[in-house]
Structures are given as structure tokens and as C-alpha cells.
Design a protein around this motif. Sequence first.
Motif, PDB file in Angstrom:
ATOM      1  N   GLN A   1     -26.820  -8.500  72.885  1.00 58.13           N
ATOM      2  CA  GLN A   1     -28.073  -8.994  72.287  1.00 58.13           C
ATOM      3  C   GLN A   1     -29.204  -7.959  72.464  1.00 58.13           C
ATOM      4  N   PRO A   2     -29.062  -6.798  71.840  1.00 55.59           N
ATOM      5  CA  PRO A   2     -29.975  -5.690  72.139  1.00 55.59           C
ATOM      6  C   PRO A   2     -31.343  -5.789  71.475  1.00 55.59           C
ATOM      7  N   TRP A   3     -31.572  -6.835  70.720  1.00 55.29           N
ATOM      8  CA  TRP A   3     -32.798  -6.922  69.924  1.00 55.29           C
ATOM      9  C   TRP A   3     -33.973  -7.527  70.687  1.00 55.29           C
ATOM     10  N   ASP A   4     -35.181  -7.107  70.289  1.00 48.25           N
ATOM     11  CA  ASP A   4     -36.434  -7.780  70.602  1.00 48.25           C
ATOM     12  C   ASP A   4     -37.200  -7.887  69.294  1.00 48.25           C
ATOM     13  N   PHE A   5     -38.194  -8.766  69.266  1.00 49.73           N
ATOM     14  CA  PHE A   5     -38.933  -9.037  68.035  1.00 49.73           C
ATOM     15  C   PHE A   5     -40.431  -8.903  68.308  1.00 49.73           C
ATOM     16  N   ILE A   6     -41.079  -7.978  67.613  1.00 50.40           N
ATOM     17  CA  ILE A   6     -42.525  -7.805  67.736  1.00 50.40           C
ATOM     18  C   ILE A   6     -43.167  -8.418  66.496  1.00 50.40           C
ATOM     19  N   VAL A   7     -43.866  -9.526  66.698  1.00 51.99           N
ATOM     20  CA  VAL A   7     -44.524 -10.239  65.594  1.00 51.99           C
ATOM     21  C   VAL A   7     -45.933  -9.674  65.449  1.00 51.99           C
ATOM     22  N   ILE A   8     -46.221  -9.146  64.268  1.00 51.32           N
ATOM     23  CA  ILE A   8     -47.468  -8.413  64.038  1.00 51.32           C
ATOM     24  C   ILE A   8     -48.308  -9.130  62.987  1.00 51.32           C
ATOM     25  N   ASP A   9     -49.469  -9.613  63.391  1.00 50.29           N
ATOM     26  CA  ASP A   9     -50.392 -10.223  62.432  1.00 50.29           C
ATOM     27  C   ASP A   9     -51.790  -9.605  62.506  1.00 50.29           C
ATOM     28  N   ARG A  10     -51.966  -8.613  63.369  1.00 50.78           N
ATOM     29  CA  ARG A  10     -53.264  -7.956  63.531  1.00 50.78           C
ATOM     30  C   ARG A  10     -53.438  -6.888  62.445  1.00 50.78           C
ATOM     31  N   LEU A  11     -54.512  -6.999  61.695  1.00 50.52           N
ATOM     32  CA  LEU A  11     -54.750  -6.074  60.582  1.00 50.52           C
ATOM     33  C   LEU A  11     -54.822  -4.633  61.060  1.00 50.52           C
ATOM     34  N   GLN A  12     -55.412  -4.404  62.208  1.00 57.32           N
ATOM     35  CA  GLN A  12     -55.541  -3.037  62.717  1.00 57.32           C
ATOM     36  C   GLN A  12     -54.172  -2.389  62.918  1.00 57.32           C
ATOM     37  N   THR A  13     -53.230  -3.155  63.448  1.00 57.73           N
ATOM     38  CA  THR A  13     -51.879  -2.618  63.656  1.00 57.73           C
ATOM     39  C   THR A  13     -51.198  -2.366  62.313  1.00 57.73           C
ATOM     40  N   LYS A  14     -51.331  -3.304  61.381  1.00 54.89           N
ATOM     41  CA  LYS A  14     -50.752  -3.111  60.050  1.00 54.89           C
ATOM     42  C   LYS A  14     -51.300  -1.844  59.394  1.00 54.89           C
ATOM     43  N   GLN A  15     -52.589  -1.648  59.511  1.00 57.28           N
ATOM     44  CA  GLN A  15     -53.204  -0.466  58.886  1.00 57.28           C
ATOM     45  C   GLN A  15     -52.711   0.820  59.530  1.00 57.28           C
ATOM     46  N   ALA A  16     -52.500   0.795  60.838  1.00 57.41           N
ATOM     47  CA  ALA A  16     -51.964   1.982  61.513  1.00 57.41           C
ATOM     48  C   ALA A  16     -50.553   2.303  61.016  1.00 57.41           C
ATOM     49  N   VAL A  17     -49.728   1.271  60.839  1.00 52.46           N
ATOM     50  CA  VAL A  17     -48.382   1.482  60.311  1.00 52.46           C
ATOM     51  C   VAL A  17     -48.447   1.930  58.861  1.00 52.46           C
ATOM     52  N   LYS A  18     -49.371   1.368  58.096  1.00 55.27           N
ATOM     53  CA  LYS A  18     -49.535   1.773  56.689  1.00 55.27           C
ATOM     54  C   LYS A  18     -49.885   3.256  56.599  1.00 55.27           C
ATOM     55  N   SER A  19     -50.683   3.751  57.529  1.00 52.88           N
ATOM     56  CA  SER A  19     -51.015   5.185  57.538  1.00 52.88           C
ATOM     57  C   SER A  19     -49.769   6.028  57.788  1.00 52.88           C
ATOM     58  N   LEU A  20     -48.894   5.556  58.691  1.00 49.25           N
ATOM     59  CA  LEU A  20     -47.622   6.256  58.919  1.00 49.25           C
ATOM     60  C   LEU A  20     -46.799   6.285  57.640  1.00 49.25           C
ATOM     61  N   TYR A  21     -46.735   5.142  56.969  1.00 50.47           N
ATOM     62  CA  TYR A  21     -45.991   5.060  55.713  1.00 50.47           C
ATOM     63  C   TYR A  21     -46.557   6.033  54.684  1.00 50.47           C
ATOM     64  N   ASP A  22     -47.874   6.063  54.520  1.00 47.79           N
ATOM     65  CA  ASP A  22     -48.492   6.915  53.495  1.00 47.79           C
ATOM     66  C   ASP A  22     -48.107   8.374  53.697  1.00 47.79           C
ATOM     67  N   ARG A  23     -48.126   8.837  54.941  1.00 43.38           N
ATOM     68  CA  ARG A  23     -47.768  10.232  55.217  1.00 43.38           C
ATOM     69  C   ARG A  23     -46.293  10.484  54.946  1.00 43.38           C
TER      70      ARG A  23
END
Length: 237
Positions: A55-77
Amino acid sequence: MSEHAFTDAQREGLYRAIHERRDVRSQFLPDPIAPDVLARLLRAAHHAPSVGFMQPWDFIVIDRLQTKQAVKSLYDRANADAAENYAGDRAALYRRLKLEGIVESPINLCITCDRTRGGPHVLGRNTMLDADLFSTCLAVQNLWLAARAEGIGVGWVSIVDPVELAGVLALPTHVVPLAYLCLGYVSEFLARPELETAGWRARLPLDSLLHGNQWAEPLRDEALLLALRDSTTDTPR
């Protein structure tokens, strides 16, 4: 038929989820996912099979806009870099594709893989060291099918650098961010995969992928080949 088989209606529901599941990018609605529904999805993911029951999984539930935007910046690059792999019409088509719904989806979910869980000698992992990653992928699939049954869309964002994503999410060094998912209710589930509709790739015919006993041998089971030709279950609804 086996006495352990599902009823016709239950079986149809399962196959419907499989064939109507879509990688959602453009159809997310802002409606929140109720906690009890999200709990069912997470529980479905947690009931995936895993090598050595690690059972190697963990789950990070993300609803904070700031975190989403940081990931979106990674995606854009990463997406800008990926676009350089193509030229001409293919490059133009790539740049028109919407390949994520990070900010639009109400919930982002990162499913990680702890590569040390279960200790140094996990049953069944001695020769296939990546079986923990495969197991975590099964958790992703469980969640994806359960989400479709709940009317919730899922989009897998793979165009991010995993090391940078681990930094944004403050993951321990032994934990891998295997799947970054966007979850939410949708305006529609497309009849066909979006990349197929856009002309990026078509679904390969199943009979072209079948072999018998060894790679170079064709499948010669005439009854199976006939059943495949007669079956409609490979046709997206």
C-alpha cells in the motif's frame, strides 16, 4: 457463468465506467465535491491491489488556490518545453490543446508512492523493483473509475517536472509524486477522448495488439477472434 459474477446491471455499470472514463481538461464546473463523495473515491483508491500488500500510496488533497497556481506555473514551463518537440502543423495543434484543468477544478489530488514502505524486502518485489509504482497506478485507476460512476471528471497532469512538484508539495525524499490529478463535476463527458477528437491520435485496433504464446506468433484462437469482432464493448459510447 460463475456464481461469483455480478448481475447484468452491475456488470454493465462497471464496463460503462471503463469505456466512458475520460481524461478531463476543459469541462470542469466550480461545484464543490461533497466530503462523503470524496471519501468514497479515496476509499476506492485505497482498496487497489499492491505488491506485497505494501500500500505505497498517500493522498494529498489540494484545494488552496496558491498551491494550485504554483503547480500551474510548473505546468506552463514544462508545457512550453514540450511544445519544442514538434514542428509545423503538429506544433500548432499541440499549442491549441488544453492539457490541464489545475485552477478550474475544485480539487487537485496528488497520489504519491512511498518507495520505502514495507521495508527493504517487500514480498513479490525482489525482481520487479518498480512494482510499487505499478501498484500506485492501480490506485489511480480505481479512483478514476469510481469518479466516473459518481459523475466526477478526472484529469491527469503529467506535464510537470516531478522533482519540482515534490518541492512545491514538500514531499520527503523517498516519496514520489506519481499522479497529479484534477477532480470535479463536469459539464459533459465527451463521446470520445479529447486527443482522438482533436486528431492527435486514434485508438489502435485491439486485434493489431494481440499475440499468441510468443511475440512473433499471431493469435490463432478463432473463437476469441470471432468474439472480438462481434463485440461492441471496445466502442466508446
